[in-house]
Design an enzyme around this catalytic site. Structure first.
Site, mmCIF file in Angstrom:
data_model
loop_
_atom_site.group_PDB
_atom_site.id
_atom_site.type_symbol
_atom_site.label_atom_id
_atom_site.label_comp_id
_atom_site.label_asym_id
_atom_site.label_seq_id
_atom_site.Cartn_x
_atom_site.Cartn_y
_atom_site.Cartn_z
ATOM 1 C CB THR A 124 -0.933 0.000 1.218
ATOM 2 O OG1 THR A 124 -1.689 -1.206 1.219
ATOM 3 C CG2 THR A 124 -1.886 1.184 1.172
ATOM 4 C CD GLU A 168 -3.297 -9.902 10.256
ATOM 5 O OE1 GLU A 168 -2.843 -10.353 11.306
ATOM 6 O OE2 GLU A 168 -3.544 -8.703 10.064
ATOM 7 C CE LYS A 181 -4.662 -2.071 0.482
ATOM 8 N NZ LYS A 181 -5.248 -3.353 0.885
ATOM 9 C CG ASN A 184 -7.801 -1.113 3.351
ATOM 10 O OD1 ASN A 184 -8.570 -2.057 3.166
ATOM 11 N ND2 ASN A 184 -6.490 -1.262 3.306
ATOM 12 C CB CYS A 235 -4.678 -2.671 6.030
ATOM 13 S SG CYS A 235 -3.728 -3.921 5.142
ATOM 14 C CG ASP A 248 -4.070 1.398 4.215
ATOM 15 O OD1 ASP A 248 -2.847 1.614 4.368
ATOM 16 O OD2 ASP A 248 -4.511 0.371 3.670
#
Length: 388
Positions: free
Chosen positions: A118, A145, A197, A201, A253, A257
């Protein structure tokens, strides 16, 4: 063909496993122990499908510490090294990705670099200008995950950040290795793919924050959280997924993010993105406050991991809650079977659950598990569905 994968976290290792069914894959990592485990077909991460494929599939997969051995002759070099958001410097640390890019350039090889890590919006464009290269594109991953290989085998969608024959060739690699029929594939510029992306998220983080704030309201008003969520989620536009209250979003993430997307806005008008980040901090402080109301002398932390079925506790919400509790001066003990040490960041780690439970006045558990039922009267959790 030969494919190189730089980084063997859950993104890199799942991709390496997926593609090595039909192609030669060489995985690069900087940790010798992980390299040895992969070559012995022992998964260094907790992922049921990867463990199964390691045992049952004839994979053309090797791991190495030598980047030249990994990259030489590779048609694609996939970068899946870790990136992180630095709160103090207010920037996304992409140094590990850029390091691999520089290594590929130094070798002067004919390959295409595919960034899976990312990165900030505009990163690929910046790399092209900075290093005067064109053989690089971005392809976001959408993996859970603990279920990374499964999500590669049954992808929600495949997005490649370029409209070209090599982009189609890379997408075809992922499609042919998947088990899903009619995989949706979209091609777009890398800058738009980078935005996909971060916005995807951040929406997931929004759902977590929303149901956590619903739960906070219900808890303080003495209402039944589960009944409210069940009623809300029966609306098909909302749905019954991703709605189980927690101590806050965490992991690889969502924390970085959401902060990176907020930083990308700069002087662009927004209210919602900032609120998502702030809501997560508020939630963790609320959890700590509710625990302190019970006046415990010793708080037991049941698992540092982010969620069930995970062995990762990077940026887990519970760690920030521990810091909040620490301010009050109460004793904190930890039960975490994946730790092989007797302490974590100065806190005692109790390996025996019975001893841990007897020492704790309150046990803080992000997710309720079978082991906790014998001491349920001590447990503080906001898990209402006993899942996720």
């Amino acid at each position: 063909m030969k494919i190189a994968v730089a980084g063997t976290g859950y993104v890199g290792l799942s991709l390496a496993t997926l593609l090595s069914q039909k192609h030669e894959v060489v995985a690069l990592d900087v940790i010798e122990e992980k390299v040895e485990m992969i070559n012995q077909r022992k998964s260094p991460i907790e992922d049921k499908e990867i463990e199964t494929y390691f045992k049952t599939k004839d994979l053309n997969l090797t791991a190495t510490l030598d980047y030249q051995k990994a990259f030489l002759g590779a048609k694609f070099v996939i970068i899946s090294t870790p990136t992180n958001y630095d709160d103090e410097q207010n920037y996304f640390d992409t140094s590990s990705v850029e390091d691999i890019i520089k290594k590929v350039i130094s070798m002067g090889i004919d390959t295409t670099i595919v960034v899976k890590s990312t990165v900030p919006v505009g990163f690929i464009k910046n790399m092209k200008e900075k290093y005067s290269i064109d053989h690089i594109m971005f392809s976001p991953e959408f993996l859970r995950e603990g279920h990374a290989l499964y999500d590669n085998l049954y992808p929600s969608r495949i997005i490649v950040g370029e409209k070209s024959s090599r982009a189609k060739e890379f997408a075809d690699l992922l499609v042919e290795a998947s088990l899903k029929k009619d995989v949706v594939v979209k091609f777009m510029d890398s800058t738009e793919a980078e935005a996909v992306k971060l916005f995807a998220n951040t929406y997931l983080a929004l759902r977590v924050a929303y149901f956590n704030e619903l739960d906070t309201y219900a808890e303080l008003k003495g209402l039944n959280t589960k009944d409210i969520i069940d009623g809300v989620s029966l609306d098909t536009r909302i749905g019954g997924h991703y709605n189980n209250p927690s101590f806050g979003y965490g992991g690889y993430c969502l924390p970085k993010d959401t902060k990176q997307l907020l930083a990308n806005y700069g002087d662009i008008p927004e209210n919602l993105i900032r609120a998502i980040v702030q809501s997560n901090d508020t939630r963790k402080k609320h959890i700590a406050k509710m625990v302190l109301k019970k006046n415990p002398q010793t708080v037991g932390i049941y698992r540092l991991t982010m969620k069930s079925g995970s062995d990762n506790f990077r940026a887990s919400a519970i760690q920030d809650i521990i810091k909040e509790l620490q301010k009050s001066g109460i004793s904190i003990i930890i039960y975490e079977p994946t730790l092989q040490t007797n302490e974590f960041q100065g806190y005692p780690v109790i390996q025996d659950f019975s001893q841990f439970a007897s020492l704790a006045d309150v046990i803080l558990a992000n997710r309720m598990e079978e082991l906790l039922k014998q001491v349920e009267q001590k447990v503080y959790t906001r898990d209402v569905f006993y899942r996720d």
